[in-house]
Write a protein that holds these residues in place. Structure first.
Motif, PDB file in Angstrom:
ATOM      1  N   GLY A  70       0.619 -42.997   4.917  1.00  0.00           N
ATOM      2  CA  GLY A  70       0.000 -41.713   5.193  1.00  0.00           C
ATOM      3  C   GLY A  70      -0.204 -40.905   3.914  1.00  0.00           C
ATOM      4  N   PRO A  71      -0.708 -39.677   4.047  1.00  0.00           N
ATOM      5  CA  PRO A  71      -1.059 -39.035   5.322  1.00  0.00           C
ATOM      6  C   PRO A  71      -2.403 -39.520   5.842  1.00  0.00           C
ATOM      7  CG  PRO A  71      -1.599 -37.570   3.529  1.00  0.00           C
ATOM      8  CD  PRO A  71      -0.965 -38.790   2.894  1.00  0.00           C
ATOM      9  N   SER A  72      -2.545 -39.507   7.149  1.00  0.00           N
ATOM     10  CA  SER A  72      -3.809 -39.858   7.773  1.00  0.00           C
ATOM     11  C   SER A  72      -4.617 -38.595   8.014  1.00  0.00           C
ATOM     12  CB  SER A  72      -3.549 -40.584   9.098  1.00  0.00           C
ATOM     13  OG  SER A  72      -4.758 -40.877   9.757  1.00  0.00           O
ATOM     14  N   TYR A  76      -5.092 -40.916  -1.840  1.00  0.00           N
ATOM     15  CA  TYR A  76      -4.711 -39.523  -1.580  1.00  0.00           C
ATOM     16  C   TYR A  76      -3.360 -39.215  -2.230  1.00  0.00           C
ATOM     17  CZ  TYR A  76      -3.794 -35.282   1.179  1.00  0.00           C
ATOM     18  OH  TYR A  76      -3.513 -33.994   1.579  1.00  0.00           O
ATOM     19  N   ARG A  77      -2.374 -40.074  -1.985  1.00  0.00           N
ATOM     20  CA  ARG A  77      -1.033 -39.831  -2.537  1.00  0.00           C
ATOM     21  C   ARG A  77      -1.050 -39.898  -4.058  1.00  0.00           C
ATOM     22  NH1 ARG A  77       0.141 -43.546   1.563  1.00  0.00           N
ATOM     23  NH2 ARG A  77       0.600 -45.170   0.026  1.00  0.00           N
ATOM     24  N   LEU A  78      -1.819 -40.821  -4.607  1.00  0.00           N
ATOM     25  CA  LEU A  78      -1.883 -40.966  -6.063  1.00  0.00           C
ATOM     26  C   LEU A  78      -2.475 -39.715  -6.706  1.00  0.00           C
ATOM     27  CD1 LEU A  78      -1.537 -42.750  -8.581  1.00  0.00           C
ATOM     28  CD2 LEU A  78      -3.814 -43.702  -8.111  1.00  0.00           C
ATOM     29  N   LEU A  79      -3.508 -39.160  -6.105  1.00  0.00           N
ATOM     30  CA  LEU A  79      -4.110 -37.947  -6.643  1.00  0.00           C
ATOM     31  C   LEU A  79      -3.139 -36.774  -6.584  1.00  0.00           C
ATOM     32  CD1 LEU A  79      -7.727 -38.220  -5.204  1.00  0.00           C
ATOM     33  CD2 LEU A  79      -7.042 -38.404  -7.590  1.00  0.00           C
ATOM     34  N   GLN A  80      -2.408 -36.663  -5.494  1.00  0.00           N
ATOM     35  CA  GLN A  80      -1.434 -35.584  -5.399  1.00  0.00           C
ATOM     36  C   GLN A  80      -0.287 -35.783  -6.394  1.00  0.00           C
ATOM     37  OE1 GLN A  80      -0.266 -34.790  -1.262  1.00  0.00           O
ATOM     38  NE2 GLN A  80      -1.824 -33.187  -1.347  1.00  0.00           N
ATOM     39  N   PHE A  81       0.158 -37.020  -6.547  1.00  0.00           N
ATOM     40  CA  PHE A  81       1.256 -37.330  -7.458  1.00  0.00           C
ATOM     41  C   PHE A  81       0.880 -36.983  -8.898  1.00  0.00           C
ATOM     42  CE2 PHE A  81       3.447 -40.287 -10.328  1.00  0.00           C
ATOM     43  CZ  PHE A  81       4.767 -40.127  -9.943  1.00  0.00           C
ATOM     44  N   THR A  82      -0.355 -37.290  -9.286  1.00  0.00           N
ATOM     45  CA  THR A  82      -0.801 -37.058 -10.662  1.00  0.00           C
ATOM     46  C   THR A  82      -1.364 -35.660 -10.863  1.00  0.00           C
ATOM     47  OG1 THR A  82      -2.978 -37.992 -10.139  1.00  0.00           O
ATOM     48  CG2 THR A  82      -1.300 -39.499 -11.018  1.00  0.00           C
ATOM     49  N   GLN A  83      -1.481 -34.889  -9.763  1.00  0.00           N
ATOM     50  CA  GLN A  83      -2.045 -33.536  -9.823  1.00  0.00           C
ATOM     51  C   GLN A  83      -3.435 -33.544 -10.455  1.00  0.00           C
ATOM     52  OE1 GLN A  83       1.051 -31.284 -11.878  1.00  0.00           O
ATOM     53  NE2 GLN A  83       2.115 -30.895  -9.960  1.00  0.00           N
ATOM     54  N   MET A 118     -10.143 -38.547  -1.010  1.00  0.00           N
ATOM     55  CA  MET A 118      -9.830 -38.065  -2.356  1.00  0.00           C
ATOM     56  C   MET A 118     -10.163 -36.589  -2.509  1.00  0.00           C
ATOM     57  SD  MET A 118     -10.637 -41.262  -4.935  1.00  0.00           S
ATOM     58  CE  MET A 118     -12.315 -41.565  -4.403  1.00  0.00           C
ATOM     59  N   ALA A 119     -11.282 -36.158  -1.920  1.00  0.00           N
ATOM     60  CA  ALA A 119     -11.650 -34.744  -1.992  1.00  0.00           C
ATOM     61  C   ALA A 119     -10.605 -33.873  -1.304  1.00  0.00           C
ATOM     62  CB  ALA A 119     -13.027 -34.528  -1.371  1.00  0.00           C
ATOM     63  N   ALA A 120     -10.048 -34.371  -0.201  1.00  0.00           N
ATOM     64  CA  ALA A 120      -9.015 -33.608   0.518  1.00  0.00           C
ATOM     65  C   ALA A 120      -7.751 -33.458  -0.313  1.00  0.00           C
ATOM     66  CB  ALA A 120      -8.694 -34.281   1.848  1.00  0.00           C
ATOM     67  N   ALA A 121      -7.493 -34.427  -1.196  1.00  0.00           N
ATOM     68  CA  ALA A 121      -6.287 -34.383  -2.028  1.00  0.00           C
ATOM     69  C   ALA A 121      -6.426 -33.438  -3.208  1.00  0.00           C
ATOM     70  CB  ALA A 121      -5.948 -35.788  -2.529  1.00  0.00           C
ATOM     71  N   ILE A 122      -7.654 -33.031  -3.527  1.00  0.00           N
ATOM     72  CA  ILE A 122      -7.887 -32.149  -4.683  1.00  0.00           C
ATOM     73  C   ILE A 122      -8.724 -30.947  -4.228  1.00  0.00           C
ATOM     74  CG2 ILE A 122      -7.652 -33.938  -6.436  1.00  0.00           C
ATOM     75  CD1 ILE A 122     -10.763 -34.084  -6.496  1.00  0.00           C
ATOM     76  N   PRO A 123      -8.226 -30.118  -3.328  1.00  0.00           N
ATOM     77  CA  PRO A 123      -9.045 -29.032  -2.761  1.00  0.00           C
ATOM     78  C   PRO A 123      -9.594 -28.067  -3.798  1.00  0.00           C
ATOM     79  CG  PRO A 123      -6.710 -28.727  -2.261  1.00  0.00           C
ATOM     80  CD  PRO A 123      -6.851 -30.111  -2.795  1.00  0.00           C
ATOM     81  N   ALA A 124      -8.911 -27.909  -4.916  1.00  0.00           N
ATOM     82  CA  ALA A 124      -9.398 -27.014  -5.964  1.00  0.00           C
ATOM     83  C   ALA A 124     -10.118 -27.775  -7.074  1.00  0.00           C
ATOM     84  CB  ALA A 124      -8.237 -26.215  -6.557  1.00  0.00           C
ATOM     85  N   GLY A 125     -10.247 -29.093  -6.918  1.00  0.00           N
ATOM     86  CA  GLY A 125     -10.866 -29.908  -7.941  1.00  0.00           C
ATOM     87  C   GLY A 125     -12.256 -30.375  -7.546  1.00  0.00           C
ATOM     88  N   THR A 126     -12.792 -31.333  -8.303  1.00  0.00           N
ATOM     89  CA  THR A 126     -14.133 -31.853  -8.066  1.00  0.00           C
ATOM     90  C   THR A 126     -14.105 -33.373  -8.084  1.00  0.00           C
ATOM     91  OG1 THR A 126     -15.144 -29.929  -9.127  1.00  0.00           O
ATOM     92  CG2 THR A 126     -16.525 -31.878  -8.857  1.00  0.00           C
ATOM     93  N   ASN A 173     -16.396 -29.986  -2.208  1.00  0.00           N
ATOM     94  CA  ASN A 173     -16.002 -30.310  -3.592  1.00  0.00           C
ATOM     95  C   ASN A 173     -16.363 -31.739  -3.980  1.00  0.00           C
ATOM     96  OD1 ASN A 173     -14.034 -31.348  -1.856  1.00  0.00           O
ATOM     97  ND2 ASN A 173     -12.403 -31.154  -3.388  1.00  0.00           N
ATOM     98  N   ILE A 174     -17.400 -32.288  -3.328  1.00  0.00           N
ATOM     99  CA  ILE A 174     -17.909 -33.616  -3.672  1.00  0.00           C
ATOM    100  C   ILE A 174     -19.309 -33.475  -4.246  1.00  0.00           C
ATOM    101  CG2 ILE A 174     -18.673 -35.850  -2.781  1.00  0.00           C
ATOM    102  CD1 ILE A 174     -16.475 -35.722  -0.712  1.00  0.00           C
ATOM    103  N   GLN A 175     -19.539 -34.043  -5.418  1.00  0.00           N
ATOM    104  CA  GLN A 175     -20.868 -34.129  -6.008  1.00  0.00           C
ATOM    105  C   GLN A 175     -21.304 -35.593  -5.965  1.00  0.00           C
ATOM    106  OE1 GLN A 175     -21.749 -32.060  -9.623  1.00  0.00           O
ATOM    107  NE2 GLN A 175     -20.282 -30.414  -9.233  1.00  0.00           N
ATOM    108  N   LEU A 176     -22.240 -35.894  -5.061  1.00  0.00           N
ATOM    109  CA  LEU A 176     -22.681 -37.266  -4.830  1.00  0.00           C
ATOM    110  C   LEU A 176     -23.984 -37.506  -5.569  1.00  0.00           C
ATOM    111  CD1 LEU A 176     -22.648 -39.042  -1.330  1.00  0.00           C
ATOM    112  CD2 LEU A 176     -24.187 -39.677  -3.187  1.00  0.00           C
ATOM    113  N   LEU A 177     -23.970 -38.493  -6.462  1.00  0.00           N
ATOM    114  CA  LEU A 177     -25.157 -38.866  -7.226  1.00  0.00           C
ATOM    115  C   LEU A 177     -25.661 -40.211  -6.732  1.00  0.00           C
ATOM    116  CD1 LEU A 177     -23.786 -37.978 -10.781  1.00  0.00           C
ATOM    117  CD2 LEU A 177     -25.077 -36.503  -9.232  1.00  0.00           C
TER     118      LEU A 177
END
Length: 263
Positions: A43-45, A100-107, A125-133, A158-162
């Motif tokens: 998780g988290p799911s 998700y967990r990896l992004l939160q762990f590495t901030q 991944m976007a959910a794990a970085i709400p203030a990021g891009t 917070n997703i920029q799709l190219l």
């Protein structure tokens, strides 16, 4: 998929199964912590994203694919059902959760994904970085359009799709945005040449705390060779083989280490 590739993957899996270790064999504090907090947990799911996954697996929609890389290992027909793409191309939910967990762990705050596909990993991944891009690039226009629809339905901002060939889009993105990347996820054009080329372009934009995740490192002999060369790169101080993917770290002060971990 050709018989030779199936045999290669079976052999690679057997080697992985024989070599993989768990936390009881880990003595480096950082690797032990990473295993306990990121790799081993579940998780988290994200219920809305998992509902989308279920809908895609039952979708009656078809896409006309424009393959940019190694192509489908299942069929040479470029018109494919969305349900088939979801069944065979999406990573399992547990891997989305690992990202998700990896992004939160590495901030992490600035993240790059090469190969958007249907956008489920992008949403995690976007959910794990709400203030990021999250910057994500998809080569196939129809696939990108469907992923964009999913992002809009989930109301993620917070997703920029190219859209377009990564060989063109990635250098432009790195030159224009000049992002310092906290994490890069390589899940496109699964070939030896492209994997090393992408890594070379990304390297000047990485910092000592960055992480590079390489998907399908045992998908083919070429991908496995690319992974092995990346592990030996002078800038890489730690590599983790999870079979489905590999993680590369650049942390200063660490003696170069390579691990094959149970996942």
């Amino acid at each position: 998929m050709q018989l030779s590739q199936k045999l290669f993957q079976a052999s690679a899996w057997l080697r992985y199964w024989l070599e993989a270790v768990n936390e009881h064999s880990l003595h480096a504090p950082f690797v032990y912590q990473l295993y306990r907090e990121v790799i081993r947990p579940q998780g988290p799911s994200l219920p809305a994203v998992e509902q989308l996954r279920r809908e895609l697996l039952e979708s009656g929609e078809w896409l006309q694919l424009q393959e940019m890389g190694a192509g489908s290992s299942l069929t040479t027909n470029n018109k494919r059902p969305v349900a088939s793409i979801a069944r065979h191309s999406l990573t399992p939910a547990r891997f989305s959760q690992l990202l998700y967990r990896l992004l939160q762990f590495t901030q992490a705050q600035t993240v790059l994904e090469l190969g958007t596909s249907l956008g489920l990993n992008s949403l995690y991944m976007a959910a794990a970085i709400p203030a990021g891009t999250l910057y994500t690039i998809e080569g196939c226009p129809q696939t990108a359009a469907l992923a964009r629809r999913h992002v809009e339905l989930q109301q993620v901002t917070n997703i920029q799709l190219l859209t377009g060939n990564i060989d063109q889009q990635l250098p432009q993105l790195l030159a224009q945005a000049s992002p310092q990347l906290d994490l890069a996820y390589l899940d496109a054009n699964h070939t030896y040449e492209a994997t090393l080329r992408y890594f070379g372009w990304l390297l000047p934009h990485l910092h000592p705390q960055s992480v590079v995740v390489v998907d399908d490192i045992h998908w083919s002999a070429g991908m496995q060779q690319a992974w092995q060369e990346l592990c030996r790169h002078p800038s890489v101080t730690l590599s983790l083989d999870l079979y489905e993917a590999g993680l590369l770290f650049f942390r200063p002060g660490m003696q170069a280490q390579q691990y094959v971990l149970e996942y």
